[in-house]
Design a protein around this motif. Structure first.
Motif, short mmCIF file in Angstrom:
data_model
loop_
_atom_site.label_atom_id
_atom_site.label_comp_id
_atom_site.label_asym_id
_atom_site.label_seq_id
_atom_site.Cartn_x
_atom_site.Cartn_y
_atom_site.Cartn_z
N LEU A 1 0.99 -1.04 -0.09
CA LEU A 1 0.03 -0.01 -0.13
C LEU A 1 0.87 1.30 -0.05
N VAL A 2 1.80 1.20 0.97
CA VAL A 2 2.62 2.44 1.01
C VAL A 2 3.42 2.77 -0.34
N LYS A 3 4.04 1.70 -0.95
CA LYS A 3 4.75 2.06 -2.13
C LYS A 3 3.38 2.20 -3.63
N ARG A 4 2.57 1.34 -3.48
CA ARG A 4 1.52 1.89 -4.57
C ARG A 4 0.85 3.19 -4.30
N GLU A 5 0.58 3.75 -3.19
CA GLU A 5 -0.41 4.78 -3.08
C GLU A 5 1.01 6.09 -2.90
N SER A 6 2.11 5.69 -3.02
CA SER A 6 3.14 6.94 -2.72
C SER A 6 3.11 7.55 -1.42
N TYR A 7 3.00 6.89 -0.38
CA TYR A 7 3.05 7.22 0.76
C TYR A 7 4.57 7.93 1.09
N GLU A 8 4.54 9.03 1.78
CA GLU A 8 6.05 9.42 2.14
C GLU A 8 6.15 9.13 3.55
N PRO A 9 7.52 8.50 3.57
CA PRO A 9 8.12 8.16 4.84
C PRO A 9 8.24 9.67 5.91
N LEU A 10 7.68 9.44 7.00
CA LEU A 10 7.94 10.50 8.12
C LEU A 10 9.00 10.23 9.09
N MET A 11 9.02 8.97 9.45
CA MET A 11 9.97 8.51 10.34
C MET A 11 10.28 7.24 10.36
N GLN A 12 11.34 6.84 11.05
CA GLN A 12 11.67 5.37 10.93
C GLN A 12 12.54 5.23 12.36
N ILE A 13 12.46 4.23 13.14
CA ILE A 13 13.07 3.95 14.43
C ILE A 13 13.20 2.45 14.50
N ASP A 14 14.55 2.16 14.38
CA ASP A 14 14.97 0.81 14.55
C ASP A 14 15.65 0.41 15.94
N ASP A 15 15.53 -0.33 16.65
CA ASP A 15 16.14 -0.67 18.05
C ASP A 15 15.99 -2.04 18.38
N ASP A 16 16.49 -2.56 19.45
CA ASP A 16 16.43 -3.70 19.92
C ASP A 16 14.97 -4.09 20.27
N GLU A 17 14.31 -3.11 20.41
CA GLU A 17 12.73 -3.33 21.18
C GLU A 17 11.94 -3.39 20.06
N GLY A 18 12.33 -3.14 18.77
CA GLY A 18 11.20 -3.38 17.55
C GLY A 18 11.48 -2.15 16.51
N LYS A 19 10.48 -2.09 15.70
CA LYS A 19 10.64 -1.03 14.76
C LYS A 19 9.53 -0.26 14.70
N VAL A 20 9.48 1.03 14.16
CA VAL A 20 8.43 2.02 14.03
C VAL A 20 8.63 2.74 12.75
N ASN A 21 7.55 2.64 11.77
CA ASN A 21 7.76 3.35 10.52
C ASN A 21 6.21 4.22 10.44
N ILE A 22 6.51 5.51 10.05
CA ILE A 22 5.33 6.27 9.98
C ILE A 22 5.24 6.93 8.77
N TYR A 23 4.16 6.68 7.89
CA TYR A 23 4.03 7.30 6.47
C TYR A 23 2.84 8.22 6.44
N TYR A 24 3.11 9.08 5.54
CA TYR A 24 1.86 10.15 5.25
C TYR A 24 1.53 10.19 3.76
N SER A 25 0.37 10.35 3.60
CA SER A 25 -0.43 10.35 2.06
C SER A 25 -1.41 11.38 2.06
N GLU A 26 -1.14 12.58 1.24
CA GLU A 26 -2.08 13.66 1.31
C GLU A 26 -3.11 13.60 -0.16
N GLY A 27 -4.17 13.25 0.03
CA GLY A 27 -5.12 13.28 -0.80
C GLY A 27 -5.82 14.36 -1.01
N ARG A 28 -6.80 14.67 -2.24
CA ARG A 28 -7.66 15.73 -2.25
C ARG A 28 -8.63 15.69 -1.39
N LYS A 29 -9.51 14.69 -0.77
CA LYS A 29 -10.31 14.54 0.06
C LYS A 29 -10.15 14.26 1.22
N GLN A 30 -9.00 13.43 1.62
CA GLN A 30 -8.59 13.08 2.85
C GLN A 30 -7.08 12.57 2.90
#
Length: 162
Positions: free
Chosen positions: A95-124
């Motif tokens: 979904l992130v690749k197909r809908e061209s979501y922009e990566p906002l943040m990535q955290i990788d550590d021993d406790e896991g990973k967090v990835n945050i993506y953003y997509s701006e559309g006309r309606k939402q």
């Protein structure tokens, strides 16, 4: 990592008590609603209205009130099993690749990973957060609404000042 998870859950709880929303969902997450070994939560417009409108609940370190007012819906999908988590992760990466979501943040550590993506559309617009923990657990949070990148950045800036 635990601090991030606590903030995420606080955001969800704040949303339950403080937004009025329009029906909005990330379609790829809907198919997990009736899937075994998956917890699926969708907070609808009607449910949000039943909470009574404005609330004084806040998240320490984050300016959420202006962002919450602009949200249209929230989806949460949690998979505790490795096989289902892999499928959910693959669907979200697609979904992130197909809908061209922009990566906002990535955290990788021993406790896991967090990835945050953003997509701006006309309606939402949509913010998707993927939280992967050791052992195969995956949590996906999707916040949809009528907000822009500046709104998201203001929330993050307020969080990073503390």
């Amino acid at each position: 990592m635990k601090r991030i998870m606590i903030k995420v859950w606080c955001v969800v709880l704040c949303a339950l008590f403080s937004i009025t929303a329009v029906h909005a969902q990330v379609k790829e997450l809907e198919k997990y609603a009736d899937t075994k070994n998956v917890t699926y939560v969708y907070i609808s417009k009607l449910m949000l209205r039943m909470t009574g409108g404005e609330s004084d609940i806040s998240v320490p370190g984050m300016e959420m009130q202006s962002m919450l007012k602009k949200m249209d819906g929230i989806q949460i999908v949690i998979s505790k099993t490795g096989k289902m988590a892999e499928k959910l992760n693959a669907d979200m990466r697609s979904l992130v690749k197909r809908e061209s979501y922009e990566p906002l943040m990535q955290i990788d550590d021993d406790e896991g990973k967090v990835n945050i993506y953003y997509s701006e559309g006309r309606k939402q617009s949509t913010v998707v957060m993927l939280v992967t923990q050791p052992g195969g657990m995956l949590c996906v949070f999707a916040f949809s609404g009528k907000f822009d990148l500046e709104d998201v950045m203001n929330m993050v800036e307020s969080s990073s000042k503390e």
